[in-house]
Scaffold this motif. Structure first.
Motif, short mmCIF file in Angstrom:
data_model
loop_
_atom_site.label_atom_id
_atom_site.label_comp_id
_atom_site.label_asym_id
_atom_site.label_seq_id
_atom_site.Cartn_x
_atom_site.Cartn_y
_atom_site.Cartn_z
N ILE A 167 0.83 -1.21 0.00
CA ILE A 167 0.00 0.00 0.00
C ILE A 167 0.86 1.26 0.00
O ILE A 167 0.56 2.24 -0.68
CB ILE A 167 -0.95 -0.02 1.21
CG1 ILE A 167 -1.92 -1.21 1.08
CG2 ILE A 167 -1.74 1.28 1.32
CD1 ILE A 167 -2.79 -1.43 2.28
N GLY A 299 -7.82 2.85 -2.48
CA GLY A 299 -6.85 3.95 -2.49
C GLY A 299 -6.83 4.69 -3.82
O GLY A 299 -6.67 5.91 -3.84
N ASP A 303 -7.43 8.63 -4.36
CA ASP A 303 -6.47 9.48 -5.07
C ASP A 303 -7.17 10.26 -6.19
O ASP A 303 -6.89 11.44 -6.41
CB ASP A 303 -5.35 8.63 -5.67
CG ASP A 303 -4.35 8.17 -4.61
OD1 ASP A 303 -4.33 8.78 -3.52
OD2 ASP A 303 -3.60 7.21 -4.87
N VAL A 308 -7.03 12.85 -0.40
CA VAL A 308 -5.79 12.88 0.38
C VAL A 308 -5.27 14.31 0.52
O VAL A 308 -4.89 14.74 1.60
CB VAL A 308 -4.73 11.98 -0.27
CG1 VAL A 308 -3.41 12.09 0.47
CG2 VAL A 308 -5.21 10.53 -0.30
N PRO A 352 -4.66 4.57 2.71
CA PRO A 352 -4.76 5.51 1.59
C PRO A 352 -4.80 6.97 2.03
O PRO A 352 -4.46 7.86 1.26
CB PRO A 352 -6.09 5.11 0.92
CG PRO A 352 -6.28 3.68 1.29
CD PRO A 352 -5.74 3.57 2.68
#
Length: 446
Positions: A167, A299, A303, A308, A352
């Protein structure tokens, strides 16, 4: 709807699915797939597909079934039992000696398997009856086994650190080496606590009776040689890797093959045991692969949303928190989540979000070192959470394996001093990052 609100909706939906008892990979991967299709149409289906291709091309993943198979061979062929017999004879004459031997047993089990559940199972079946039979305090005994099993995801080869590496896009070999010194340090702190406590209160861990100590010198050395076999297997696997003679995958293959050969030479391996080991290895490996696949897909959606960056802006710009405050808040969130989630679920849910944020913090270290160091902090914190009442995962696992004479109240009371020792270890590694970074920088810096 704003991207931040979409991210919050995804996260809350996933938590709700997990609370209903759904499988981890199903809840995480399902929410990620549905969100991708709703956000980007049928083209969103490429996200989990590309995650699957990334997973299948990740060469270090081959270490996962190798180490799991090695652990099952050593445990199912009872080679681990020889270890405890060795500690029983050599450590028994001192107060708390069998408890100290149990911690050492757990360290070696961790080096053979990489799963905390395996350490708990072996400790509860081998050490627990022996300790209770010799009048060890039941709270001391259950605390020792739970604390020792926590080393499973820290001492290499840790299976959970393989998941973190995938990850965080960090090298597995460096993560394993980073966990070695903190893991041994934590084991040493456990041993110091047991030795001091049993010296002050000898009734908690009495020495073996004189008649049990009367073992011939030849028998002592025979047990020593039998107990050292797992150490020899571990050395044959790790020494060439540390010296740069083998790659990580080659080292894992050497470990699995050496364990299999040792079990055959000791006449412990049968077809039934071999089939059982292969079947269990396949089951555990597939479970981790599905979890990694789901985490990569989730994740990727995060993104794509820019969630994030939004969280990073919230902590650093809007709230104005210092890097260390952000790091401490992350660790506290793991402690809270650990009351109802296991380590893999916690990692795939928050990695993430946390990993990119940690990598962007100004902590006076290169980004690569920060991600390696944070992987060690994560493993220590999740194990603390595992053993924290009222809903720690290890507490209920201990209750399932312990005899009826040990109540849930005993288990809750047993773990408090060991949790405090683990918190001390966490603080030491946070304040002195080189404890985790020294060995990987030494080996990989050559």
């Amino acid at each position: 709807m704003s991207y931040e609100m979409i991210a919050l909706l995804m996260f809350s939906s996933m938590m709700l699915m997990l609370l209903t008892g759904q499988r981890v990979f199903g809840a995480i991967g399902g929410i990620a797939s549905i969100a991708a299709i709703l956000l980007w149409g049928t083209g969103g289906g490429d996200i989990p597909f590309s995650a699957a291709m990334k997973l299948m091309k990740w060469y270090p993943l081959l270490t996962l079934p190798m180490f799991i198979f090695m652990g099952y061979v050593l445990s199912e062929t009872k080679i681990a039992d020889d270890l405890y017999k060795m500690f029983h004879v050599w450590m028994g004459p001192i107060n708390g000696g069998l408890a100290i031997g149990t911690i050492l047993l757990m360290v070696l089990i961790s080096a053979m398997n990489g799963l905390s559940v395996a350490g708990m199972a072996i400790g509860a079946t081998i050490a627990l009856p022996e300790l209770l039979k010799r009048n060890y305090d039941k709270r001391m005994v259950t605390g020792v086994i739970q604390a020792g099993s926590s080393l499973g995801i820290l001492v290499p080869p840790s299976v959970v650190l393989v998941l973190y590496a995938m990850i965080a896009r960090a090298p597995v070999g460096q993560l394993w080496l980073a966990g070695a010194v903190p893991g041994l340090m934590m084991a040493a702190l456990f041993i110091i606590y047991i030795a001091v406590r049993c010296r002050i209160q000898p009734e908690l861990g009495p020495a073996l009776a004189v008649n049990e100590r009367e073992v011939s010198r030849g028998e002592k050395y025979r047990l020593l040689l039998a107990g050292l076999l797992p150490l020899i297997i571990f050395a044959m696997m790790m020494v060439p890797f540390v010296m740069g003679k083998t790659s990580l995958v080659e080292a894992s293959a050497v470990g699995a093959l050496t364990a299999l050969i040792a079990s055959v030479l000791r006449r412990r391996m049968t077809w039934d045991i071999l089939i059982l080991c292969l079947r269990n290895t396949l089951g555990i490996s597939c479970m981790f692969m599905w979890i990694i696949l789901a985490a990569l897909g989730f994740g990727a959606v995060f993104d794509g949303l820019g969630a994030v960056k939004a969280i990073e802006s919230l902590f650093t710009e809007q709230l104005g928190l210092s890097p260390w405050m952000i790091l401490i808040l992350m660790q506290l969130s793991f402690l809270v989540m650990g009351t109802f989630l296991d380590d893999t679920a916690m990692l795939v849910i928050v990695a993430p979000l946390y990993v990119p944020l940690v990598g962007s913090l100004d902590l006076g270290m290169p980004r690569g070192d920060i991600l390696i160091w944070y992987g060690v902090l994560y493993t220590i914190t999740t194990q603390i959470a595992y053993m924290t009442p009222p809903f720690g995962y290890n507490l209920f696992l201990m209750r399932a394996m312990a005899p009826k004479s040990i109540t849930m109240r005993d288990i809750y009371g047993s773990i408090t001093p060991f949790v405090l020792v683990m918190i001390l270890a966490l603080v030491i590694v946070m304040v002195f990052p080189q404890i985790a970074l020294w060995l990987p920088n030494l080996i990989y810096g050559k």
